[in-house]
Design a protein around this motif. Structure first.
Motif, PDB file in Angstrom:
ATOM      1  N   ARG A 109      -8.533  -3.531   6.235  1.00  0.00           N
ATOM      2  CA  ARG A 109      -8.671  -2.262   6.953  1.00  0.00           C
ATOM      3  C   ARG A 109      -8.236  -2.413   8.406  1.00  0.00           C
ATOM      4  O   ARG A 109      -7.543  -1.550   8.958  1.00  0.00           O
TER       5      ARG A 109
ATOM      6  N   ARG B  46      -2.636   5.553   1.229  1.00  0.00           N
ATOM      7  CA  ARG B  46      -2.546   5.925  -0.196  1.00  0.00           C
ATOM      8  C   ARG B  46      -2.239   7.419  -0.349  1.00  0.00           C
ATOM      9  O   ARG B  46      -1.375   7.801  -1.141  1.00  0.00           O
TER      10      ARG B  46
ATOM     11  N   CYS C 178      -4.550  -2.357   8.792  1.00  0.00           N
ATOM     12  CA  CYS C 178      -4.001  -0.998   8.644  1.00  0.00           C
ATOM     13  C   CYS C 178      -4.217  -0.183   9.910  1.00  0.00           C
ATOM     14  O   CYS C 178      -3.298   0.508  10.387  1.00  0.00           O
TER      15      CYS C 178
ATOM     16  N   LEU D  31       0.827  -1.205   0.000  1.00  0.00           N
ATOM     17  CA  LEU D  31       0.000   0.000   0.000  1.00  0.00           C
ATOM     18  C   LEU D  31       0.863   1.258   0.000  1.00  0.00           C
ATOM     19  O   LEU D  31       0.588   2.221  -0.716  1.00  0.00           O
TER      20      LEU D  31
ATOM     21  N   SER E 181      -6.395   4.712   7.802  1.00  0.00           N
ATOM     22  CA  SER E 181      -7.070   3.755   6.930  1.00  0.00           C
ATOM     23  C   SER E 181      -6.203   3.470   5.710  1.00  0.00           C
ATOM     24  O   SER E 181      -5.204   4.158   5.467  1.00  0.00           O
ATOM     25  N   PRO E 182      -6.564   2.469   4.898  1.00  0.00           N
ATOM     26  CA  PRO E 182      -5.821   2.249   3.644  1.00  0.00           C
ATOM     27  C   PRO E 182      -5.796   3.492   2.759  1.00  0.00           C
ATOM     28  O   PRO E 182      -4.799   3.770   2.095  1.00  0.00           O
TER      29      PRO E 182
ATOM     30  N   LEU F 109      -7.243  -0.039  -1.851  1.00  0.00           N
ATOM     31  CA  LEU F 109      -7.525  -1.262  -1.114  1.00  0.00           C
ATOM     32  C   LEU F 109      -8.096  -2.338  -2.028  1.00  0.00           C
ATOM     33  O   LEU F 109      -7.678  -3.502  -1.989  1.00  0.00           O
TER      34      LEU F 109
END
Length: 342
Positions: free
Chosen positions: A246, A291, A249, A155, A286-287, A162
């Motif tokens: 999730r 990002r 993460c 990631l 969070s993912p 995700l």
């Protein structure tokens, strides 16, 4: 009420709308629309609105207040961003209802949408680069080639979504070319957000090639999914779903997982340490936050915007408005490398 309308109940109209939108929406987006419209159907049930022909602008105002307060205060008050999303979907729904003579023409325009500030739109705070390196260094040292190590590393390194990570198969990893191939496969339940436009090959370095090899050899569950494919990110039951990714993460971005708490909480009693409460910790990410941090890192390192746009599958306009966290001074210094002062 117009005599040209044909009676229809809220729940029936919702199902017709979802059937209508299914060919053009991803499964995830369609489910989001269903979730949002269920609240409106519940509101209609509470208000005794059995026929949408009778819907009025006042009803829509009452729903807006009801939803803002958390479904009539059954839940906590929702954010302006969440309310905005609910009302945008309701507008589309009412537009469809008007097309089938379920509500009066122009009813969608009576749904007032709250304006959002830029910081509210980009509410998902990004993972800071220093924290990302601390987490990945820890995983490299103590959990090398584990499932959390692979998830967090990919990631962060690729900036992929995700859903893209979840869609990867073992066969999508090309050891010789040192890349991952992203493919849109909706027929086997691994669509990409932007469909075929999101298909691409993402280069990875030697470190990630070796890590993936070690993971596949030692830690990946040797399973196939319901379609006979060999997923890359697995559980004992098959392809890992989005929710466990999730949770991984959120768990590993908790600051107390590998260091000290910056919020003066005792990790032994902190409510944020509980699995369901980890997203509430101000420092967990969070993912999507990972990002955003990855995209910003690439931009700060001077990667051209078109390169970042292609690698992360995001338009340059969206990149600038919602992902780019570089300051004007940082962008100036990046430009200086390409256009030296004279």
């Amino acid at each position: 009420m117009s005599d040209d309308l044909e009676p229809i109940g809220p729940a029936e109209a919702m199902e017709l709308y979802l059937d209508h939108r299914e060919p053009e929406l991803s499964a995830k987006t369609l489910e989001n629309h269903r979730y949002r419209l269920r609240s409106f159907v519940s509101f209609c049930e509470e208000e005794g609105i059995e026929n949408l022909n009778a819907l009025t602008g006042r009803d829509l105002h009452k729903y807006r207040v009801w939803r803002r307060n958390g479904d009539g205060e059954r839940y906590s008050e929702i954010s302006k961003v969440t309310l905005n999303g609910n009302l945008q979907t309701l507008r589309k729904f009412l537009e469809f209802c008007a097309s089938i003579d379920g509500v009066e023409q122009g009813m969608r325009e009576r749904v007032l949408i709250p304006e959002l500030e830029d910081e509210e739109i980009s509410k998902d705070v990004m993972l800071d680069e220093d924290r990302a390196h601390e987490i990945l260094d820890h995983l490299d040292r103590f959990r090398y080639a584990s499932r959390p190590h692979v998830i967090l590393s990919l990631l962060w390194h690729t900036g992929m979504r995700l859903g893209s990570l979840r869609a990867l198969d073992v066969d999508d990893f090309d050891f010789d070319a040192k890349c991952l191939d992203l493919c849109h496969r909706p027929e086997s339940e691994t669509p990409l957000k932007n469909k075929h436009a999101a298909e691409r090959s993402i280069a990875v370095g030697e470190y990630h090639v070796e890590m993936l090899e070690a993971y596949i050899e030692n830690n990946r569950h040797d399973v196939v999914d319901d379609y006979g494919r060999r997923p890359l990110i697995t559980s004992a039951q098959g392809r890992l779903t989005e929710s466990p990714i999730r949770r991984i993460c959120y768990k590993w971005t908790l600051p107390c997982e590998i260091g000290e708490c910056p919020h003066d909480e005792d990790p032994t009693t902190c409510e944020w340490r509980r699995k369901d409460n980890r997203p509430d910790c101000p420092s967990s990410r969070s993912p999507h936050g990972i990002r955003r941090g990855s995209i910003t890192k690439h931009l700060r390192e001077g990667a051209p915007r078109d390169v970042v746009s292609d690698r992360m599958n995001v338009t340059q306009d969206v990149l600038e408005r919602h992902y780019d966290e570089t300051t004007s001074r940082e962008r100036m210094e990046i430009r200086r490398e390409f256009v030296p002062d004279v």
